[in-house]
Scaffold this motif. Structure first.
Motif: not given
Length: 68
Positions: A10-11, A38-41, A44, A46, A48-49
């Motif tokens: 999660q970035k 926030t981007a959830t992968r 690998y 993506p 959800y933003w």
């Protein structure tokens, strides 16, 4: 049948910041308001933003308060 799905990471990224009055309670540095994303992968890819605002320290990077 077995299916495995792993949450990879999660970035958080800061899109823009504006200085605000106040100081950090942890280090004493200045504070700023930032538009965060926030981007959830998963595996690998993506999927959800989420965009939100946060008050964060400009010196240590700690998030002092978030507005979702």
């Amino acid at each position: 049948m077995v299916c495995f799905c792993f949450m990879v990471d999660q970035k958080r990224k800061v899109r823009s910041t504006k200085p605000v009055a106040g100081t950090c309670s942890r280090c004493g540095g200045g504070a700023s308001v930032g538009d965060m994303i926030t981007a959830t992968r998963f595996c690998y890819v993506p999927v959800y933003w989420k965009s939100w605002k946060a008050i964060m320290c400009t010196f240590c990077g700690a998030i002092l308060k978030s507005y979702r």
